[in-house]
Design a protein around this motif. Sequence first.
Motif, PDB file in Angstrom:
ATOM      1  N   VAL A  13       0.830  -1.198   0.000  1.00  0.00           N
ATOM      2  CA  VAL A  13       0.000   0.000   0.000  1.00  0.00           C
ATOM      3  C   VAL A  13       0.865   1.248   0.000  1.00  0.00           C
ATOM      4  O   VAL A  13       0.521   2.251  -0.611  1.00  0.00           O
ATOM      5  CB  VAL A  13      -0.945   0.011   1.227  1.00  0.00           C
ATOM      6  N   LYS A  14       2.020   1.188   0.651  1.00  0.00           N
ATOM      7  CA  LYS A  14       2.896   2.356   0.756  1.00  0.00           C
ATOM      8  C   LYS A  14       4.325   1.989   0.388  1.00  0.00           C
ATOM      9  O   LYS A  14       4.703   0.812   0.404  1.00  0.00           O
ATOM     10  CB  LYS A  14       2.825   2.950   2.152  1.00  0.00           C
ATOM     11  N   PRO A  15       5.143   2.980   0.030  1.00  0.00           N
ATOM     12  CA  PRO A  15       6.487   2.722  -0.494  1.00  0.00           C
ATOM     13  C   PRO A  15       7.358   1.833   0.381  1.00  0.00           C
ATOM     14  O   PRO A  15       8.137   1.028  -0.139  1.00  0.00           O
ATOM     15  CB  PRO A  15       7.085   4.133  -0.625  1.00  0.00           C
ATOM     16  N   GLU A  16       7.247   1.954   1.695  1.00  0.00           N
ATOM     17  CA  GLU A  16       8.106   1.132   2.557  1.00  0.00           C
ATOM     18  C   GLU A  16       7.780  -0.358   2.471  1.00  0.00           C
ATOM     19  O   GLU A  16       8.550  -1.192   2.954  1.00  0.00           O
ATOM     20  CB  GLU A  16       8.040   1.608   4.018  1.00  0.00           C
ATOM     21  N   GLN A  61      -4.824  -3.319  -3.380  1.00  0.00           N
ATOM     22  CA  GLN A  61      -3.445  -2.926  -3.099  1.00  0.00           C
ATOM     23  C   GLN A  61      -2.649  -3.074  -4.395  1.00  0.00           C
ATOM     24  O   GLN A  61      -3.196  -3.418  -5.432  1.00  0.00           O
ATOM     25  CB  GLN A  61      -2.828  -3.837  -2.019  1.00  0.00           C
ATOM     26  N   LEU A  62      -1.351  -2.806  -4.316  1.00  0.00           N
ATOM     27  CA  LEU A  62      -0.457  -3.108  -5.425  1.00  0.00           C
ATOM     28  C   LEU A  62       0.047  -4.529  -5.215  1.00  0.00           C
ATOM     29  O   LEU A  62       0.784  -4.797  -4.268  1.00  0.00           O
ATOM     30  CB  LEU A  62       0.719  -2.119  -5.444  1.00  0.00           C
ATOM     31  N   ASN A  63      -0.385  -5.446  -6.058  1.00  0.00           N
ATOM     32  CA  ASN A  63      -0.013  -6.851  -5.905  1.00  0.00           C
ATOM     33  C   ASN A  63       1.223  -7.161  -6.742  1.00  0.00           C
ATOM     34  O   ASN A  63       1.220  -6.983  -7.963  1.00  0.00           O
ATOM     35  CB  ASN A  63      -1.172  -7.764  -6.320  1.00  0.00           C
ATOM     36  N   TYR A  64       2.262  -7.644  -6.087  1.00  0.00           N
ATOM     37  CA  TYR A  64       3.552  -7.921  -6.726  1.00  0.00           C
ATOM     38  C   TYR A  64       3.691  -9.412  -7.042  1.00  0.00           C
ATOM     39  O   TYR A  64       3.534 -10.253  -6.161  1.00  0.00           O
ATOM     40  CB  TYR A  64       4.707  -7.532  -5.792  1.00  0.00           C
ATOM     41  N   MET A  95      -2.385   6.261  -3.850  1.00  0.00           N
ATOM     42  CA  MET A  95      -1.443   5.138  -3.812  1.00  0.00           C
ATOM     43  C   MET A  95      -0.782   4.944  -5.181  1.00  0.00           C
ATOM     44  O   MET A  95       0.443   4.784  -5.276  1.00  0.00           O
ATOM     45  CB  MET A  95      -2.199   3.862  -3.409  1.00  0.00           C
ATOM     46  N   ILE A  96      -1.579   5.004  -6.242  1.00  0.00           N
ATOM     47  CA  ILE A  96      -1.052   4.800  -7.591  1.00  0.00           C
ATOM     48  C   ILE A  96      -0.173   5.977  -8.009  1.00  0.00           C
ATOM     49  O   ILE A  96       0.897   5.785  -8.588  1.00  0.00           O
ATOM     50  CB  ILE A  96      -2.213   4.583  -8.590  1.00  0.00           C
ATOM     51  N   GLU A  97      -0.597   7.205  -7.677  1.00  0.00           N
ATOM     52  CA  GLU A  97       0.201   8.371  -8.052  1.00  0.00           C
ATOM     53  C   GLU A  97       1.554   8.347  -7.336  1.00  0.00           C
ATOM     54  O   GLU A  97       2.589   8.644  -7.942  1.00  0.00           O
ATOM     55  CB  GLU A  97      -0.533   9.673  -7.732  1.00  0.00           C
ATOM     56  N   THR A  98       1.555   7.971  -6.058  1.00  0.00           N
ATOM     57  CA  THR A  98       2.817   7.866  -5.319  1.00  0.00           C
ATOM     58  C   THR A  98       3.749   6.868  -5.988  1.00  0.00           C
ATOM     59  O   THR A  98       4.942   7.130  -6.171  1.00  0.00           O
ATOM     60  CB  THR A  98       2.552   7.445  -3.859  1.00  0.00           C
ATOM     61  N   TYR A  99       3.185   5.734  -6.380  1.00  0.00           N
ATOM     62  CA  TYR A  99       3.993   4.707  -7.054  1.00  0.00           C
ATOM     63  C   TYR A  99       4.556   5.241  -8.370  1.00  0.00           C
ATOM     64  O   TYR A  99       5.761   5.141  -8.637  1.00  0.00           O
ATOM     65  CB  TYR A  99       3.152   3.458  -7.297  1.00  0.00           C
ATOM     66  N   LEU A 100       3.699   5.834  -9.190  1.00  0.00           N
ATOM     67  CA  LEU A 100       4.132   6.297 -10.508  1.00  0.00           C
ATOM     68  C   LEU A 100       5.181   7.406 -10.410  1.00  0.00           C
ATOM     69  O   LEU A 100       6.105   7.475 -11.219  1.00  0.00           O
ATOM     70  CB  LEU A 100       2.926   6.801 -11.312  1.00  0.00           C
ATOM     71  N   ARG A 101       5.044   8.263  -9.410  1.00  0.00           N
ATOM     72  CA  ARG A 101       5.959   9.409  -9.290  1.00  0.00           C
ATOM     73  C   ARG A 101       7.309   9.025  -8.702  1.00  0.00           C
ATOM     74  O   ARG A 101       8.310   9.688  -8.972  1.00  0.00           O
ATOM     75  CB  ARG A 101       5.321  10.491  -8.410  1.00  0.00           C
ATOM     76  N   THR A 102       7.332   7.967  -7.891  1.00  0.00           N
ATOM     77  CA  THR A 102       8.536   7.713  -7.099  1.00  0.00           C
ATOM     78  C   THR A 102       9.232   6.391  -7.392  1.00  0.00           C
ATOM     79  O   THR A 102      10.362   6.204  -6.961  1.00  0.00           O
ATOM     80  CB  THR A 102       8.197   7.731  -5.591  1.00  0.00           C
ATOM     81  N   ARG A 103       8.599   5.496  -8.130  1.00  0.00           N
ATOM     82  CA  ARG A 103       9.126   4.134  -8.200  1.00  0.00           C
ATOM     83  C   ARG A 103      10.150   3.986  -9.318  1.00  0.00           C
ATOM     84  O   ARG A 103       9.802   3.828 -10.498  1.00  0.00           O
ATOM     85  CB  ARG A 103       7.975   3.135  -8.388  1.00  0.00           C
ATOM     86  N   GLU A 104      11.411   4.020  -8.966  1.00  0.00           N
ATOM     87  CA  GLU A 104      12.483   3.956  -9.950  1.00  0.00           C
ATOM     88  C   GLU A 104      12.535   2.641 -10.734  1.00  0.00           C
ATOM     89  O   GLU A 104      12.828   2.654 -11.933  1.00  0.00           O
ATOM     90  CB  GLU A 104      13.831   4.195  -9.252  1.00  0.00           C
TER      91      GLU A 104
END
Length: 204
Positions: A13-16, A61-64, A95-104
Amino acid sequence: MKITQANFVISAVKPEQYPEDALPEIALAGRSNVGKSSLINRMIMRKNLARTSSQPGKTQQLNYYRVNDMVYFVDFPGYGYAKVSKKQREQFGQMIETYLRTREPLKLQLLVIDSRHEPTGDDVLMYGWLKHYGIPTCIVCTKADKIPRSKWDKHVKAIKQKLEADPADPVVLFSSETGMGRDQLWDVIMNAISHERESQETSL
């Protein structure tokens, strides 16, 4: 692509909570019930690793999913489902915007569209978002087995026009039922990963 290993890793759900092993990530976005889970299962040749449901809005959630110790598929919550509360929709969006903006490690975004229908307003917004953030994008038109072959080109053209698609973005006609488009989509994914590696080596 021969799949030797595939497994579900985490719902984040969150970057950590994101995995930290820096494998390339291929994310999937699309409206609820567009066939993202079925697409993942067909791509990795597993029947039920990504759980499919007739109930829209099930993924929250973001399922990996880790494949061949080489790449992750990251399944986003479906958008556009009316019975999800406004607050939940806002949380999904953040949640999706955080992922798209920050996920290298994100190397390619798959925008999954039902090939039988024109893209929705939410699809157009998502595509615009991806272009705004400069994220490499592939448009995947699912459920191609549900329309006559003679109408494939017409439907793809209508989707590209509605999205005002960048001609440089690949478009893959896909069927989870027949496997149509699987090899082509793996080629797009591997090109995205190898292109990133080449860029990194050139900058060193």
